[in-house]
Enzyme design. Structure first.
Site, PDB file in Angstrom:
ATOM      1  N   HIS A  44      20.893  14.659  31.183  1.00 22.95           N
ATOM      2  CA  HIS A  44      21.313  13.627  30.238  1.00 22.95           C
ATOM      3  C   HIS A  44      22.771  13.809  29.807  1.00 22.95           C
ATOM      4  O   HIS A  44      23.497  12.840  29.619  1.00 22.95           O
ATOM      5  CB  HIS A  44      20.393  13.697  29.017  1.00 22.95           C
ATOM      6  CG  HIS A  44      20.414  12.485  28.167  1.00 22.95           C
ATOM      7  ND1 HIS A  44      19.777  11.323  28.511  1.00 22.95           N
ATOM      8  CD2 HIS A  44      21.008  12.249  26.983  1.00 22.95           C
ATOM      9  CE1 HIS A  44      19.969  10.425  27.573  1.00 22.95           C
ATOM     10  NE2 HIS A  44      20.720  10.957  26.637  1.00 22.95           N
ATOM     11  N   TYR A  47      25.153  14.808  33.620  1.00 25.63           N
ATOM     12  CA  TYR A  47      25.157  13.873  34.750  1.00 25.63           C
ATOM     13  C   TYR A  47      25.209  14.636  36.074  1.00 25.63           C
ATOM     14  O   TYR A  47      25.913  14.248  37.000  1.00 25.63           O
ATOM     15  CB  TYR A  47      26.346  12.908  34.637  1.00 25.63           C
ATOM     16  CG  TYR A  47      26.160  11.870  33.556  1.00 25.63           C
ATOM     17  CD1 TYR A  47      25.614  10.632  33.858  1.00 25.63           C
ATOM     18  CD2 TYR A  47      26.485  12.143  32.245  1.00 25.63           C
ATOM     19  CE1 TYR A  47      25.408   9.680  32.871  1.00 25.63           C
ATOM     20  CE2 TYR A  47      26.284  11.201  31.243  1.00 25.63           C
ATOM     21  CZ  TYR A  47      25.745   9.983  31.562  1.00 25.63           C
ATOM     22  OH  TYR A  47      25.535   9.055  30.596  1.00 25.63           O
ATOM     23  N   GLU A  88      22.915   1.575  26.560  1.00 28.26           N
ATOM     24  CA  GLU A  88      22.309   2.895  26.658  1.00 28.26           C
ATOM     25  C   GLU A  88      20.789   2.788  26.711  1.00 28.26           C
ATOM     26  O   GLU A  88      20.210   1.848  26.199  1.00 28.26           O
ATOM     27  CB  GLU A  88      22.733   3.746  25.457  1.00 28.26           C
ATOM     28  CG  GLU A  88      22.926   5.200  25.843  1.00 28.26           C
ATOM     29  CD  GLU A  88      23.708   5.969  24.797  1.00 28.26           C
ATOM     30  OE1 GLU A  88      24.643   6.675  25.200  1.00 28.26           O
ATOM     31  OE2 GLU A  88      23.392   5.878  23.612  1.00 28.26           O
ATOM     32  N   HIS A  90      16.866   4.186  25.927  1.00 26.88           N
ATOM     33  CA  HIS A  90      16.047   5.042  25.071  1.00 26.88           C
ATOM     34  C   HIS A  90      14.606   4.925  25.549  1.00 26.88           C
ATOM     35  O   HIS A  90      13.697   4.612  24.793  1.00 26.88           O
ATOM     36  CB  HIS A  90      16.193   4.645  23.600  1.00 26.88           C
ATOM     37  CG  HIS A  90      16.442   5.832  22.719  1.00 26.88           C
ATOM     38  ND1 HIS A  90      15.972   5.945  21.439  1.00 26.88           N
ATOM     39  CD2 HIS A  90      17.106   6.988  22.957  1.00 26.88           C
ATOM     40  CE1 HIS A  90      16.351   7.096  20.935  1.00 26.88           C
ATOM     41  NE2 HIS A  90      17.044   7.745  21.828  1.00 26.88           N
ATOM     42  N   ARG A 111      26.348   3.446  16.980  1.00 30.68           N
ATOM     43  CA  ARG A 111      27.288   4.516  16.598  1.00 30.68           C
ATOM     44  C   ARG A 111      28.349   4.723  17.671  1.00 30.68           C
ATOM     45  O   ARG A 111      29.507   4.961  17.357  1.00 30.68           O
ATOM     46  CB  ARG A 111      26.533   5.826  16.349  1.00 30.68           C
ATOM     47  CG  ARG A 111      25.888   5.902  14.981  1.00 30.68           C
ATOM     48  CD  ARG A 111      25.450   7.315  14.634  1.00 30.68           C
ATOM     49  NE  ARG A 111      24.412   7.832  15.508  1.00 30.68           N
ATOM     50  CZ  ARG A 111      23.129   7.463  15.491  1.00 30.68           C
ATOM     51  NH1 ARG A 111      22.727   6.542  14.633  1.00 30.68           N
ATOM     52  NH2 ARG A 111      22.259   7.989  16.310  1.00 30.68           N
ATOM     53  N   ASP A 112      27.944   4.619  18.941  1.00 31.32           N
ATOM     54  CA  ASP A 112      28.935   4.758  20.009  1.00 31.32           C
ATOM     55  C   ASP A 112      30.046   3.729  19.848  1.00 31.32           C
ATOM     56  O   ASP A 112      31.191   3.974  20.215  1.00 31.32           O
ATOM     57  CB  ASP A 112      28.271   4.544  21.386  1.00 31.32           C
ATOM     58  CG  ASP A 112      27.704   5.842  21.939  1.00 31.32           C
ATOM     59  OD1 ASP A 112      28.164   6.919  21.542  1.00 31.32           O
ATOM     60  OD2 ASP A 112      26.784   5.771  22.787  1.00 31.32           O
ATOM     61  N   SER A 529      19.698   7.004  33.349  1.00 32.49           N
ATOM     62  CA  SER A 529      18.406   7.515  32.920  1.00 32.49           C
ATOM     63  C   SER A 529      17.561   7.798  34.165  1.00 32.49           C
ATOM     64  O   SER A 529      17.070   6.881  34.810  1.00 32.49           O
ATOM     65  CB  SER A 529      17.710   6.482  32.024  1.00 32.49           C
ATOM     66  OG  SER A 529      16.373   6.851  31.801  1.00 32.49           O
TER      67      SER A 529
HETATM   68  N1  ADP Z   1      26.329   4.381  35.046  1.00 33.18           N
HETATM   69  C1  ADP Z   1      27.501   4.637  34.475  1.00 33.18           C
HETATM   70  N2  ADP Z   1      28.531   3.853  34.751  1.00 33.18           N
HETATM   71  C2  ADP Z   1      29.698   4.056  34.169  1.00 33.18           C
HETATM   72  N3  ADP Z   1      29.920   4.973  33.269  1.00 33.18           N
HETATM   73  C3  ADP Z   1      28.933   5.774  32.949  1.00 33.18           C
HETATM   74  C4  ADP Z   1      27.675   5.628  33.526  1.00 33.18           C
HETATM   75  N4  ADP Z   1      26.856   6.509  32.995  1.00 33.18           N
HETATM   76  C5  ADP Z   1      27.594   7.174  32.103  1.00 33.18           C
HETATM   77  N5  ADP Z   1      28.843   6.739  32.079  1.00 33.18           N
HETATM   78  C6  ADP Z   1      29.907   7.183  31.214  1.00 33.18           C
HETATM   79  O1  ADP Z   1      29.763   8.564  30.980  1.00 33.18           O
HETATM   80  C7  ADP Z   1      30.089   8.877  29.650  1.00 33.18           C
HETATM   81  C8  ADP Z   1      28.999   9.685  28.992  1.00 33.18           C
HETATM   82  O2  ADP Z   1      27.886   8.887  28.835  1.00 33.18           O
HETATM   83  P1  ADP Z   1      26.754   9.204  27.771  1.00 33.18           P
HETATM   84  O3  ADP Z   1      26.422  10.618  27.815  1.00 33.18           O
HETATM   85  O4  ADP Z   1      25.671   8.216  27.992  1.00 33.18           O
HETATM   86  O5  ADP Z   1      27.507   8.843  26.431  1.00 33.18           O
HETATM   87  P2  ADP Z   1      27.141   9.354  24.971  1.00 33.18           P
HETATM   88  O6  ADP Z   1      27.563  10.768  24.926  1.00 33.18           O
HETATM   89  O7  ADP Z   1      27.987   8.482  24.128  1.00 33.18           O
HETATM   90  O8  ADP Z   1      25.684   9.153  24.812  1.00 33.18           O
HETATM   91  C9  ADP Z   1      30.372   7.570  28.966  1.00 33.18           C
HETATM   92  O9  ADP Z   1      31.744   7.376  28.859  1.00 33.18           O
HETATM   93  C10 ADP Z   1      29.767   6.542  29.859  1.00 33.18           C
HETATM   94  O10 ADP Z   1      30.451   5.339  29.722  1.00 33.18           O
HETATM   95 MG    MG Z   2      28.604   8.569  22.405  1.00 33.86          MG
END
Ligand code: ADP
Ligand code: MG
Lengths: 730, 227, 77, 77
Positions: A44, A47, A88, A90, A111-112, A529
Site C-alpha cells: 500500500h 507500491y 483513492e 477503501h 484530506r489529500d 489496490s
Molecule cells: N495508479 C496510479 N497512477 C498514478 N499515480 C499513482 C497511481 N497510484 C499511485 N499514484 C501516485 O503515488 C503517490 C502515492 O499514492 P498514495 O500512497 O495512494 O497516496 P497517499 O499517501 O496520499 O495515500 C500519489 O502521488 C499518487 O498520485
Molecule cells: Mg496523501
C-alpha cells in the site's frame, strides 16, 4: 523485545524482506522499528509490485502543474485557478464495516486534497458490489451509501457524480473508490516536501487512538476465513472534526507559516513523517510522549501504526508556532509540537527519554523492495458468431425494458438522493447525467467530472479495456461540453503474485497509457489496490478512471435531456453492431464470452473534438455518449430525461436490428440538432470525416421504431427508475 | 439592510447564505458563535449544516453557544430571525420555536427538489409573494417535524405553520411529504411571527442554472420589507 | 466514578428509528416483536467520589443538555 | 414482556459523539466531567412470557441487527 523472522512474517513481511532489513541495519530491528518497516514496505505504501509500471505513465501536458508523487495531482485552469484532484480506494475496510469504511474513505481523500491548500468543491465515488442476489450485497450497498453521504454531507461538499456496478466477481470484495476535486490558487499550493533543518514538526487534528493498527497491511492482505478476527482494526470517522480541520488548515494556509504539510493516512504518523523527510532529503526527530493520545499507556509501536483519522503533520517556519496554535485552538483541535527536522537523514524516535527508533530514511523509501513480477498476456478472445434464430423470438421492446431495469443500467437516484449534491450552490449538473458539473465559484468557468470503469471489457481483454475506460471518461466529459483536461486512476486488481492478475494489471495500464497519450489526457494522480481476492477468487480487473474537464462558459454546458419536438437526432460515429461483451449479450442472450468492442483512438479523438466544434457553433441542443446498452438505451435515457419521444427512421443497411440498437461500438455520441442547423452540422461532420447516421425526429411521448410496437416513455421511465428502490425495500 | 449569519463549528451552508444575502442586497456579516454580541442587524440567519456534527441531537449543542443569549434578546426586540435546516433545528432546541425535528421517516438523508405551499403570508417572510407554491430544495437527515397534539393545536390556532410540503399544484398530503413531518409541516413561525424556521434551502435556488430559482422570490420579499 | 444514564422518548412521541427497527426485525422473522423504542445511553465519568453527589450532577447534565425535555425523559441508572 | 438492551461502542473505538458531548459539558461549567461515551438503548416488547426466553430472543436480535459487532458490544439489562 527481540524481533525474529516469525514476528516479521506476522507483520506481512516476506522472509527475504526481513533479511534485507537486518542487513541494511546491520542488526535486528526492535519491534517499533519492525512496525515502521512493515508499514513502509507494505504494498500500500511502497507500491512494490506496481512502481516499475507506474513510472511509465503519461503525466505531462501544458496544463499539468503537479503529476503523480504528491498528495494529489494539480492542473491549471487559467486565471490563477488550479484544480487539485485524486481518487483513492477503501475497498477492504468497506467490506468489513461498510458505513465506517466508506466514510473514512471519503475523509481520507478529502484530506489529500485540502492538504495541498485546495478547498474541496466536489466529491465523486465509484462503487462495485457483488451480485444483487448475494446475501451481503444489500447491506453493503446501504452501508456504503450512507457512509459516503454521512461523511461528505456533514463536511458540506457536494457529491456530484459516481457510478455503481454489480457483478458476482465482487461478492467477497466490494470496491469503494472515492474521488475529491479541490480548487486552489495556483500560486498557493502546498506540498509535502520538508525543507530546512530545526523546523518544528507539528501534529494537529484528532487524538491518536488504537484504531486501525495494521490497516495498511490489511489493505494488502487477502481475505480468508479469519476475516472476522481482523475486524477490530476498523476506524471510525468523525466528519465533524474533519470539517474543523479543513477550516483550520485553510485558515493557517492564508499566512506564510507552513513549509510542508501531509495528512496522516495509511500507516499514520509513520508514513507521513517518513515521506516528508524523504522528499526533503532530511532527517526527522520525534518525541512520542508529545503525541496527543486518546487512550492511556499507548506504546510507541501503537502510536506509530495508529490510523486514527482526521490528523495532519505540518512542518512550520520557526517562530510561527504561537500564531498557528491560536488557529487550532479556535477550532478546538489538538496542536502539539512533536519534533523537529534535522540533517541526519534518519528517523529518530524518542519515548520516555529513550531513543526507540533509529533508521536511515533511505532504508524505508529508496531501499524498499521493488518487484518486477512475472505476468501473463491475455489473448484477444474469438468473436462470437451469433445465430440468426437466437434473435428470432426476441422483441426489441422486451429487451429494452429488461435492460433499462437491470442493475447496471437502471437509474441510481436512490443512491444520489442520499448525497447532498447541491451544497455550495454551484452544482449545475447533478448526478444522473454524463458528468457532474460544478461552477468555479464567482467565475464563468465550470469543472465537469466523471468516474468510469469497464470491468467486463477489462476482464475479456485488459489492453482494450484499459483504453476503453479512458475513452469513456473522455466521452462523458465531451458530452457535457467540456474540454477534457486530465485524469486520475484507481487500479483495483487481484493478487499481483499471480501471473494472470499481474498481467491484467500491466496490460490495463498499458491501454490506459496509450489512450492517455493519444488523447493528450494526462494521468496526474492515482492509487493502486491489489489483493482484492477472497478465498482465492479475485475480482475482475477494475481500473477506475476519474476525469475532469473545463467548461469556459458555464452557461453553455450541454445536458442530455431531449429539448424539443421536431428536432433531429444524429448518431456520431460508426455503428458496426458489436454485441460481444455487451449488456445485451449478458442480460438477454446469457453470453459472457467474446472480445470487447474495438477502440480506435483516432476516431475517439476526432469525433470528440468535432462534437466540441459543433458545440462552439451552438449547434447542439442535447448530447449523450453511447455506451452500455448501445443506441437504444442511450436514446431512451435522453427521452426519459426530456420527457419526449422519438420517431426512429428506417435502418439504412441490412443490418440486424438487435446489433444496430444494442451493439456497443465505441466512439459514438447521440446529438440533438435543430432543423435549421442540420445542413451546417452535416457540413462540419463531413469536413472532419466523421461518420454519422440520422437516427430520427423528436416527437411526443413515444419511441417509434418501424415494425415494432410503440414504446411509451412513461413506461420506460418506470422500468428505468424503480429497480434499486424495489431492491432495497424488499 | 444589515444581516448577520452566525457560524457554529460544523455549519456548512454559511457561505452559500452569505452569497445569497449579498446577491439580493443585504450588507451581510459573518459572526462566530462565541462572540459575546451580535453586530447591529435587521435580520439574523442561522444557516444549515451539521453544527457539532449533529451529535447528541441536531442543533442541541449549538443551542448552548454563548451567542444564543444575545439571539434571544434580538428576538424579543421583534427583529427577524431565520433558521434554515440545521438553523431550524437550533431554534427548536433553544425553545425559540415549538416542536422538534426528528429523523426522516425512511431513515435516509434526502436531497431533492420539493414543492412547498405558503400557509401563512401575513408575516415579513412571505407577505408579498404572489405565488402560492414555490419549488425549493431540501437536504437533510432530520426534517421530520413533530410536536405534541396540544402544541399542534396551539400553533394551528396561532397560525404559526408557515409552509407545508405539497405537489406542484399545491396539494399537501402524505405522498408529497418527504420526511414524515406532522401535518406536512416544512416551516414554522413563533407566536410573534418574527422567527421562522424552515427545512428547505432557498439559498440553493437563486439562479436559473441551479436546481431552480424560486429561492430568489423568498429573499427579494424579505428585502422588500425593509425598503 | 462512573454514572450511567438513559434518555428515552416520552410516551406518545413518534420514534421513527424504533419503528423502522421493529419492522426490520419482523421481516427478519422475529415475529415475537411487538414494539421497539430506541433511546440513548450515556456512560459518564465524573471526578466526584460520593455516589449521591455524582448522580445529582449527572441529573443536572440531563436536564441541561442530554435530554430535550420537550420530548424526552431521562433516568439515572 | 419488555426487555431492555444497551449497545455501546467497544473499548478503544472512537466515539465522536461522546467526545463532543464531553467538551460541551465542560464548557457549560460541568468541570467534573472526565469522559462521556454514548450508546444506544432499546426497549423491546416481545410476545414471550418467559423472561429467560425473551432475553435470549433479544440477545439474538442484538447479534443479528441491533449491534454492529464490528465496533459495538451489547448487554441485556
Ligand atoms: N495508479 C496510479 N497512477 C498514478 N499515480 C499513482 C497511481 N497510484 C499511485 N499514484 C501516485 O503515488 C503517490 C502515492 O499514492 P498514495 O500512497 O495512494 O497516496 P497517499 O499517501 O496520499 O495515500 C500519489 O502521488 C499518487 O498520485
Ligand atoms: Mg496523501
Amino acid at each position: 523485545m527481540v524481533v525474529n523472522e516469525k514476528i516479521a512474517i506476522e507483520h506481512g513481511l516476506k522472509k527475504e524482506e526481513f533479511e534485507k532489513i537486518c542487513n541494511l541495519l546491520k542488526r535486528n530491528p526492535n519491534i517499533t522499528e519492525l512496525a515502521i518497516f512493515s508499514a513502509m514496505w507494505n504494498e500500500h505504501c511502497s507500491y512494490k509490485s506496481s512502481k516499475v509500471h507506474l513510472k511509465t505513465l503519461n503525466s505531462k501536458s501544458k496544463k499539468v502543474i503537479q503529476g503523480p508523487g504528491e498528495n494529489a495531482g494539480v492542473v491549471d485552469i487559467g486565471d490563477d485557478d488550479a484544480i487539485v484532484f485524486k481518487i483513492e480506494s477503501h475497498n477492504h475496510p468497506s467490506f468489513i464495516e461498510p458505513y465506517q469504511g466508506a466514510a473514512t474513505g471519503v475523509g481520507g481523500i478529502m484530506r489529500d486534497i485540502f492538504t495541498m491548500g485546495a478547498r474541496p468543491i466536489a466529491n465523486l465515488n465509484s462503487l462495485h458490489f457483488g451480485s444483487p442476489q448475494h446475501k451481503k450485497t444489500k447491506n453493503l450497498l446501504r452501508g456504503v451509501v450512507q457512509g459516503i453521504g454521512g461523511y461528505s454531507n456533514c463536511i458540506g461538499v457536494p457529491t456530484i457524480a459516481g457510478q455503481t456496478c454489480f457483478d458476482e466477481s465482487y461478492n467477497g470484495n466490494i470496491l469503494v473508490n472515492a474521488m475529491t476535486i479541490g480548487l486552489v490558487n495556483k500560486n498557493k499550493i502546498f506540498y509535502s516536501k520538508a525543507v530546512g533543518i530545526n523546523k518544528p514538526v507539528i501534529y494537529v487534528g484528532s487524538k491518536t487512538g488504537r484504531d486501525g493498527i495494521h490497516g495498511a497491511s490489511m489493505a494488502s492482505a487477502i481475505f480468508d476465513e479469519k476475516i472476522e478476527e481482523k475486524k477490530p482494526t476498523v476506524q471510525v470517522g468523525d466528519p465533524f472534526t474533519e470539517k474543523l480541520l479543513l477550516e483550520a488548515c485553510l485558515e493557517l494556509m492564508v499566512g506564510k507559516s507552513i513549509i510542508a504539510i501531509q495528512d496522516m493516512g495509511a500507516a499514520g504518523l509513520t508514513s507521513s513523517s517518513v515521506e516528508m523527510a524523504s522528499k526533503g532529503k532530511l532527517g526527522i526527530e520525534l518525541n512520542l510522549n508529545k503525541v496527543p493520545c486518546r487512550e492511556e499507556n499507548m506504546s510507541p509501536y501503537e502510536i506509530m501504526l495508529s490510523e486514527s483519522q482526521e490528523r495532519m503533520l505540518i512542518i512550520l517556519e520557526n517562530g510561527k508556532e504561537k500564531e498557528a496554535k491560536k488557529i487550532f485552538d479556535k477550532w478546538n483541535l489538538d496542536f502539539e509540537i512533536i519534533g523537529k527536522t534535522n540533517d541526519s537523514k534518519k528517523i529518530e524516535i524518542y519515548f520516555n527519554n529513550e531513543k526507540t527508533v533509529d533508521i536511515p530514511i533511505d532504508f524505508l523509501s529508496e531501499s524498499a523492495p521493488q518487484y518486477d513480477r512475472k505476468w501473463k498476456k491475455t489473448k484477444l478472445p474469438q468473436k462470437i458468431k451469433f445465430k440468426k434464430d437466437e434473435f428470432k423470438s426476441l422483441k426489441i421492446n422486451d429487451c429494452l425494458k429488461k435492460i433499462l431495469s437491470s442493475p447496471n443500467i437502471c437509474e441510481k437516484r436512490w443512491i444520489w438522493e442520499q448525497y447532498d449534491h447541491t451544497i455550495m450552490g454551484d452544482t449545475i449538473q447533478k448526478p444522473g447525467g454524463d458528468a457532474g458539473v460544478v461552477r468555479v465559484h464567482g467565475s464563468k468557468k465550470a469543472i465537469a467530472a466523471s468516474v468510469d470503469s469497464s470491468a467486463n471489457y477489462c476482464y475479456s481483454h485488459p489492453l482494450t479495456g484499459g483504453k476503453q475506460v479512458v475513452c469513456e471518461s473522455w466521452r462523458n466529459l465531451i458530452s457535457v461540453g467540456s474540454e477534457p483536461i486530465a485524469i486520475t486512476n484507481c487500479l483495483n486488481f487481484g493478487n499481483p503474485e499471480k501471473e494472470k492478475n499481474m498481467g491484467e494489471f500491466v496490460e490495463c495500464l498499458e491501454g490506459i497509457n496509450d489512450a492517455s497519450k493519444y488523447l493528450e489526457f494526462p494521468i496526474v494522480s492515482g492509487n493502486v489496490s491489489f489483493y482484492n481476492e477472497t478465498k482465492d477468487k479475485g475480482i475482475k480487473p477494475t481500473p477506475t478512471i476519474g476525469g475532469i474537464g473545463l467548461i469556459k462558459e458555464y452557461e453553455k454546458m450541454i445536458t442530455m435531456d431531449i429539448k424539443k419536438i421536431n428536432n433531429h437526432v444524429i448518431v456520431l460515429g460508426k455503428t458496426d453492431g458489436h454485441l460481444d461483451q455487451s449488456i445485451f449479450a449478458k442480460e438477454i442472450l446469457g453470453e459472457k464470452k467474446g472480445p470487447p468492442p474495438e477502440v480506435n483512438l483516432f476516431n475517439e479523438k476526432n469525433i470528440g473534438q468535432t462534437l466540441l466544434k459543433l458545440h462552439k457553433n451552438n449547434f447542439i441542443e442535447s448530447a449523450h455518449d453511447v455506451s452500455l446498452g448501445g443506441i437504444i438505451v442511450a436514446i431512451s435515457k435522453m427521452c426519459i430525461k426530456g420527457n419526449k419521444g422519438i420517431k426512429i427512421g428506417k435502418l439504412k443497411n441490412l443490418m440486424n436490428k438487435f446489433e444496430f440498437f444494442f451493439g456497443e461500438d465505441q466512439a459514438r455520441y447521440i446529438i440533438e440538432v435543430k432543423e435549421e442547423n442540420l445542413d451546417k452540422v452535416q457540413d462540419i461532420l463531413n469536413q472532419n470525416s466523421v461518420h454519422y447516421d440520422k437516427l430520427g425526429i423528436i416527437m411526443k411521448n413515444y419511441i417509434e421504431i418501424e415494425n415494432e410496437p410503440k414504446l411509451s416513455i412513461d413506461e420506460l421511465k418506470n422500468y428505468n427508475n424503480n429497480w434499486i428502490k424495489n431492491y432495497m425495500v424488499n | 439592510m444589515k444581516s448577520s449569519v452566525i457560524i457554529f463549528p460544523g455549519s456548512n451552508c454559511d457561505r452559500d447564505m452569505d452569497v445569497a444575502l449579498k446577491k439580493f442586497g443585504f450588507k451581510n456579516q459573518m459572526v462566530w458563535h462565541n462572540e459575546p454580541e451580535i453586530p447591529k442587524s435587521d435580520l439574523i440567519v442561522l444557516p444549515g449544516g451539521f453544527s457539532y456534527g449533529d451529535y447528541l441531537r441536531c442543533g442541541s449543542i449549538a443551542g448552548k453557544s454563548k451567542i444564543i443569549n444575545s439571539l434571544i434578546d434580538f428576538v424579543k426586540s421583534g427583529r427577524l430571525v431565520l433558521g434554515i435546516c440545521n438553523g431550524f433545528q437550533i431554534l427548536t432546541e433553544t425553545g425559540l420555536l415549538p416542536g422538534v425535528l426528528q429523523r426522516n421517516k425512511n431513515l435516509e438523508f434526502i436531497c431533492k427538489n420539493v414543492f412547498i405551499k405558503i400557509n401563512n403570508n401575513s408575516n415579513s417572510f412571505f407577505n408579498n409573494i404572489k405565488k402560492n407554491v414555490l419549488k425549493l430544495h431540501i437536504a437533510h437527515n432530520e426534517g421530520n417535524y413533530f410536536c405534541s397534539n396540544d402544541e399542534l393545536k396551539t400553533i394551528e390556532d396561532n397560525n404559526q405553520i408557515a409552509i407545508t410540503y405539497c405537489n406542484s399544484e399545491g396539494l399537501s398530503n402524505e405522498e408529497n411529504n418527504p420526511n414524515g413531518a406532522i401535518k406536512n409541516i416544512a416551516g414554522v413561525l413563533n407566536k410573534e411571527k418574527n422567527v421562522l424556521g424552515m427545512m428547505p434551502h432557498p439559498e440553493r435556488m437563486i439562479d436559473k442554472y441551479l436546481s431552480g430559482d424560486d429561492g430568489s422570490i423568498f429573499f427579494e420579499n424579505i428585502l422588500g420589507n425593509f425598503k | 466514578m462512573k454514572i450511567k444514564a438513559i434518555v428515552t422518548l416520552k410516551e406518545g412521541v413518534l420514534d421513527p428509528q424504533g419503528k423502522a427497527i421493529q419492522q426490520t426485525l419482523s421481516s427478519m422473522s422475529f415475529s415475537e416483536v411487538k414494539k421497539v423504542r430506541q433511546g440513548k445511553y450515556f456512560d459518564i465519568e465524573v471526578n466526584i467520589e460520593d455516589e449521591k453527589k455524582a448522580k445529582a450532577k449527572v441529573e443536572e447534565m440531563c436536564e441541561k443538555l442530554l435530554a430535550n425535555l420537550v420530548i424526552e425523559d431521562y433516568k439515572i441508572l
